[in-house]
Write an enzyme that holds these catalytic residues in place. Structure first.
Site, PDB file in Angstrom:
ATOM      1  N   GLY A  53       0.657  -1.172   0.032  1.00 39.72           N
ATOM      2  CA  GLY A  53      -0.072  -0.046   0.027  1.00 39.72           C
ATOM      3  C   GLY A  53       0.760   1.155   0.065  1.00 39.72           C
ATOM      4  O   GLY A  53       2.220   1.142  -0.004  1.00 39.72           O
ATOM      5  N   CYS A  58       5.609  -5.360   1.594  1.00 45.26           N
ATOM      6  CA  CYS A  58       5.769  -3.552   1.450  1.00 45.26           C
ATOM      7  C   CYS A  58       5.155  -3.180   2.392  1.00 45.26           C
ATOM      8  O   CYS A  58       5.662  -3.199   3.585  1.00 45.26           O
ATOM      9  CB  CYS A  58       4.939  -3.547   0.166  1.00 45.26           C
ATOM     10  SG  CYS A  58       5.378  -1.819  -0.504  1.00 45.26           S
ATOM     11  N   LEU A  59       4.038  -2.402   2.218  1.00 40.22           N
ATOM     12  CA  LEU A  59       3.260  -1.610   3.621  1.00 40.22           C
ATOM     13  C   LEU A  59       3.078  -2.530   4.675  1.00 40.22           C
ATOM     14  O   LEU A  59       3.142  -2.240   5.883  1.00 40.22           O
ATOM     15  CB  LEU A  59       2.268  -0.902   3.056  1.00 40.22           C
ATOM     16  CG  LEU A  59       1.548   0.325   4.231  1.00 40.22           C
ATOM     17  CD1 LEU A  59       2.676   1.056   4.778  1.00 40.22           C
ATOM     18  CD2 LEU A  59       0.241   0.653   3.866  1.00 40.22           C
ATOM     19  N   ASN A  79       8.854  -1.205  -4.760  1.00 38.55           N
ATOM     20  CA  ASN A  79       8.204   0.146  -4.650  1.00 38.55           C
ATOM     21  C   ASN A  79       7.858   0.976  -3.563  1.00 38.55           C
ATOM     22  O   ASN A  79       6.815   0.525  -2.941  1.00 38.55           O
ATOM     23  CB  ASN A  79       6.966  -0.010  -5.777  1.00 38.55           C
ATOM     24  CG  ASN A  79       6.241   1.163  -5.565  1.00 38.55           C
ATOM     25  OD1 ASN A  79       6.579   2.379  -5.373  1.00 38.55           O
ATOM     26  ND2 ASN A  79       4.793   1.263  -5.531  1.00 38.55           N
ATOM     27  N   GLY A 139       9.003   4.127  -0.613  1.00 33.81           N
ATOM     28  CA  GLY A 139       9.455   5.231  -0.156  1.00 33.81           C
ATOM     29  C   GLY A 139       9.954   5.491   1.253  1.00 33.81           C
ATOM     30  O   GLY A 139      10.632   6.500   1.395  1.00 33.81           O
ATOM     31  N   HIS A 193       8.414  -7.047  -3.675  1.00 32.64           N
ATOM     32  CA  HIS A 193       7.243  -7.600  -4.154  1.00 32.64           C
ATOM     33  C   HIS A 193       7.381  -9.172  -4.799  1.00 32.64           C
ATOM     34  O   HIS A 193       7.735  -9.046  -5.951  1.00 32.64           O
ATOM     35  CB  HIS A 193       6.479  -6.525  -5.290  1.00 32.64           C
ATOM     36  CG  HIS A 193       5.863  -5.381  -4.571  1.00 32.64           C
ATOM     37  ND1 HIS A 193       4.579  -5.260  -4.605  1.00 32.64           N
ATOM     38  CD2 HIS A 193       6.351  -4.452  -3.979  1.00 32.64           C
ATOM     39  CE1 HIS A 193       4.141  -4.054  -3.897  1.00 32.64           C
ATOM     40  NE2 HIS A 193       5.192  -3.617  -3.677  1.00 32.64           N
ATOM     41  N   GLU A 211       5.306 -11.197  -5.706  1.00 30.72           N
ATOM     42  CA  GLU A 211       4.274 -11.536  -6.726  1.00 30.72           C
ATOM     43  C   GLU A 211       4.797 -10.935  -8.149  1.00 30.72           C
ATOM     44  O   GLU A 211       4.241 -11.321  -9.063  1.00 30.72           O
ATOM     45  CB  GLU A 211       3.053 -11.093  -6.452  1.00 30.72           C
ATOM     46  CG  GLU A 211       2.562  -9.506  -6.841  1.00 30.72           C
ATOM     47  CD  GLU A 211       3.405  -8.392  -6.120  1.00 30.72           C
ATOM     48  OE1 GLU A 211       3.542  -7.317  -6.466  1.00 30.72           O
ATOM     49  OE2 GLU A 211       3.965  -8.651  -4.950  1.00 30.72           O
TER      50      GLU A 211
END
Length: 385
Positions: free
Chosen positions: A246, A276-277, A318, A320, A360, A362
């Protein structure tokens, strides 16, 4: 002499420091203000634009051939583009790919997303790397009328991503079931008809391919909104809990996500897996901290080392923000690190099947280097039964 696309700019990218880039606009017209990042992937521009993790960001593509393979609904990671805009070096040409059923420019225009071509993306990328991800305003006007002073002021006025909870903007409105598995030749996408494990996936901005990977690993997936409570999750009697990717500042989303995760950890022995998030949410719940990165990691060529096996995986990233490895508490093990800068890319609890990764798995640029993470999740659920 009449104006031509070569001497009549129809788009303008304005950075908060006053730097201006002119080019040719395509997609929707209008203006958008966001953080500017760059992505080094050579393929997957449609997946990138529809990845909810890019909410609040304009994406500069370092690879010049963007749009040349067209678009197809099969490559959407969510219903519509989430990234605020697109910056490319060369204008998209007529699509040339057997899967294409449309042009990128038309696809962007229909979904209200602005793009600019003809930009020196190498210069722009170097500026982002050296100065950090800038705030930017992107405008597309077929007549080429730009109030550059106003655009720079809007870029300066952008609040930035720190402190923003963007998960609430991209999460699902209500729960739903997912049974579609990964794409495979020649059938394409097929349904999971014999699931073995019941998983509740918390949607902080989940990509469809993550859900497909869970289904391909034998999971019966129920997706719940980001605001779901522990009681909401446990009402489904799951065998495991998944925390999705996210956008935004993890500390902001953590205001409501961390208490839920802590309750799951404190009251159950369920396996928990985050990406990720979701990785950052788990880290915060375990007592670690997150930090804003200079320009983040965005691309499909990121080498990540598995500390347990010594293997190196080529991954898609991905993000930040990152988990501060120096803040990991006792009992939490760092499992993966970036070979680009040494930043944290994975953690696990030392004594429980609770773990997460920053990359990621996937997206599979490896192409299947990291799919074992989904299989490991399934194995832990099977061992618990």
């Amino acid at each position: 002499m009449a104006d031509t696309p070569q001497n009549h700019p129809t788009a303008c990218l304005a950075l908060a420091d006053g730097t201006l880039f002119y080019g040719r606009g395509f997609g929707a017209t209008g203006e958008t203000i966001a953080e500017l990042c760059f992505n080094t992937a050579m393929t997957g521009y449609q997946e990138i634009m529809t990845d909810p993790s890019y909410a609040g960001q304009i994406v500069t593509f370092t690879f010049p051939h963007i749009g040349n393979t067209g678009v197809t609904p099969e490559d959407d990671e969510t219903n519509d583009p989430v990234a605020a805009g697109m910056v490319v070096k060369w204008d998209p040409t007529e699509p040339s790919n057997w899967r294409s059923n449309g042009e990128l420019s038309d696809w962007l225009a229909a979904r209200g997303r602005i793009a600019i071509g003809g930009v020196d993306t190498r210069r722009l990328t170097r500026a982002i790397r050296q100065q950090g991800a800038p705030h930017a305003a992107l405008a597309h006007d077929p007549d080429g009328n730009f109030d550059t002073t106003a655009l720079v002021a809007k870029a300066k006025g952008f609040s930035g991503l720190e402190g923003l909870d963007l998960a609430k903007d991209v999460t699902c409105a209500q729960s739903y079931r997912w049974d579609e598995m990964r794409w495979a030749w020649p059938e394409g996408y097929v349904r999971q008809e014999a699931p073995k494990h019941k998983v509740v996936a918390i949607d902080y901005g989940a990509k469809r391919n993550i859900l497909r990977c869970l289904a391909s690993a034998g999971c019966d997936v129920t997706v719940l909104p980001a605001s779901a409570t522990a009681a909401d999750i446990l009402a489904h009697n799951p065998d495991g809990v998944f925390l999705s990717n996210g956008p935004g500042d993890p500390a902001a989303t953590g205001e409501y996500a961390v208490p839920m995760i802590k309750e799951i950890l404190n009251t159950t022995d369920l396996p928990v897996f985050g990406i990720c998030l979701g990785h950052q949410m788990l880290a915060l719940a375990l007592g670690a901290k997150t930090v804003k990165m200079n320009h983040g990691h965005h691309g499909a060529n990121h080498p990540v080392k598995d500390q347990d096996t010594g293997k190196v995986e080529i991954t898609s990233m991905n993000h930040g923000f990152a988990v501060d490895s120096q803040s990991l508490p006792e009992g939490v093990v760092e499992t993966h690190v970036s070979l680009f800068d040494g930043s944290n890319c994975g953690i696990r609890m030392a004594d429980r099947p609770v773990y997460s990764v920053q990359h990621h798995p996937e997206a599979s640029p490896g192409p299947q280097d990291s799919f074992y993470l989904f299989e490991r999740f399934a194995e832990h659920m099977a061992a618990r039964v």
